[in-house]
Scaffold this motif. Structure first.
Motif, PDB file in Angstrom:
ATOM      1  N   GLY A 180       0.824  -0.980  -0.151  1.00 54.87           N
ATOM      2  CA  GLY A 180      -0.117   0.065   0.091  1.00 54.87           C
ATOM      3  C   GLY A 180       0.759   1.214  -0.094  1.00 54.87           C
ATOM      4  N   PRO A 181       0.053   2.381  -0.016  1.00 59.34           N
ATOM      5  CA  PRO A 181       1.066   3.762  -0.107  1.00 59.34           C
ATOM      6  C   PRO A 181       1.937   3.872   0.960  1.00 59.34           C
ATOM      7  N   LEU A 182       1.525   3.809   2.349  1.00 53.81           N
ATOM      8  CA  LEU A 182       2.236   3.894   3.374  1.00 53.81           C
ATOM      9  C   LEU A 182       3.191   2.831   3.439  1.00 53.81           C
ATOM     10  N   HIS A 183       3.160   1.568   3.329  1.00 56.89           N
ATOM     11  CA  HIS A 183       4.173   0.456   3.206  1.00 56.89           C
ATOM     12  C   HIS A 183       5.323   0.938   2.004  1.00 56.89           C
ATOM     13  N   CYS A 184       4.766   1.497   0.824  1.00 63.37           N
ATOM     14  CA  CYS A 184       5.759   1.816  -0.256  1.00 63.37           C
ATOM     15  C   CYS A 184       6.503   3.108   0.405  1.00 63.37           C
ATOM     16  N   LEU A 185       6.087   3.924   1.000  1.00 61.90           N
ATOM     17  CA  LEU A 185       6.771   4.967   1.480  1.00 61.90           C
ATOM     18  C   LEU A 185       7.984   4.577   2.500  1.00 61.90           C
TER      19      LEU A 185
END
Length: 327
Positions: A180-185
């Motif tokens: 997801g976005p937070l995991h990607c960041l």
């Protein structure tokens, strides 16, 4: 790049803080809707720009739908939706305050009518400020959009074979790298450091700086040309035309650097190909020709015209309504 919205035709500047408050509350609606509606086209655009295997728009759409169904077009949507209001408000505020200070410095009053040079300079400054907010978001968005995943076979297809003996536990496709976005960041920051979150920011600076300057200037010029004699603002049709054309012109200027930005930000999921902006430009043009710099231009223009038409009409309507209530 997020859809931009501004009304450089407002002649008075004393109410800048009130205007910014009204703009910020409104952008939560039209900004979020604009991102959500245009996101599938943005996903197709990013994949065309970063993956040479796609021969065209329809090839990318068919392949994405066949592999990932509808969900594949909305990968990474949540982060842009959550940040679009903040980014739009900051960029709009930067433009307004910069234009007011320029008019005060050059003409002695913030209420003075700005020249085209003033609008261009303020728009350019607005685009530069956006980069510091949007770069991490763009990195996560591009990584998630280019992270393809094969669709699992259906249960009916698996039951076609007779259950004679248990099948060996092989062939299971590995899960996606980013959940997801937070995991990607978090993954990018851990693996590539803070510089990884601002990868491609140099191309983003060139893209947003020039495109925002073009956007604000073209909208102001078109509104001025489409304003009937004896009136201070254009009618609804004039706002529609000016907003749509301004969006198309801005993306025409932004597309070459948008291609390079997408490639630099997607570079990092496997073996790195590009050493920097100039190396990415030279390598891409040498391998795919100059036309590579305009990949996704038609998608950008098709998305920009209707979205900006609605954005500007909504903005002008709300601005006039609030001015009428406060007067």
């Amino acid at each position: 790049m997020q859809e931009k919205e501004v009304s450089p035709q407002v002649p008075r500047w004393q109410g800048v803080p009130d205007v910014l408050i009204r703009k910020g509350s409104k952008s939560q609606n039209d900004g979020v809707c604009g991102v959500a509606v245009g996101y599938p086209l943005d996903t197709v655009k990013v994949r065309i720009q970063t993956e040479p295997r796609y021969t065209g728009i329809w090839h990318c759409i068919r392949d994405t739908y066949r592999r990932e169904r509808v969900w594949g077009f909305y990968r990474g949507l949540s982060l842009p939706v959550c940040t679009v209001s903040l980014v739009s408000s900051v960029s709009f505020g930067t433009y307004r305050h910069c234009l007011a200070h320029v008019c005060r410095f050059r003409y002695g009053s913030a209420d003075a009518k700005p020249a085209k040079t003033d609008i261009t300079l303020s728009g350019f400054a607005s685009g530069l400020v956006r980069v510091f907010l949007t770069s991490p978001t763009e990195v996560a968005k591009v990584r998630l959009q280019t992270q393809t995943q094969q669709r699992r076979p259906s249960a009916s297809g698996l039951s076609a074979a007779p259950p004679t003996c248990p099948a060996p536990a092989v062939g299971r496709a590995p899960g996606p790298k980013y959940r997801g976005p937070l995991h990607c960041l978090a993954s990018v920051a851990r693996e590539e450091g803070l510089r990884g979150l601002y990868k491609g920011s140099s191309a983003l600076l060139f893209r947003d700086g020039h495109s925002f300057a073009t956007y604000f200037l073209s909208y102001a010029v078109l509104c001025e040309q489409l304003t009937p004699a004896g009136r201070s603002r254009p009618d609804v049709l004039g706002v529609l035309v000016a907003g749509g054309c301004a969006g198309v012109l801005a993306w025409a200027v932004a597309t070459p650097m948008d291609v390079i930005k997408s490639r630099l930000q997607a570079d990092g999921q496997g073996q790195r190909r590009y050493r920097g902006l100039l190396h990415c430009v030279v390598t891409s043009v040498r391998e795919e020709g100059p036309r590579v710099l305009f990949k996704g231009l038609s998608l950008n223009c098709c998305r920009a015209f209707p979205v900006n038409m609605v954005v500007f009409v909504t903005y002008e309507a709300v601005l006039r309504l609030m001015q009428g209530l406060l007067s």
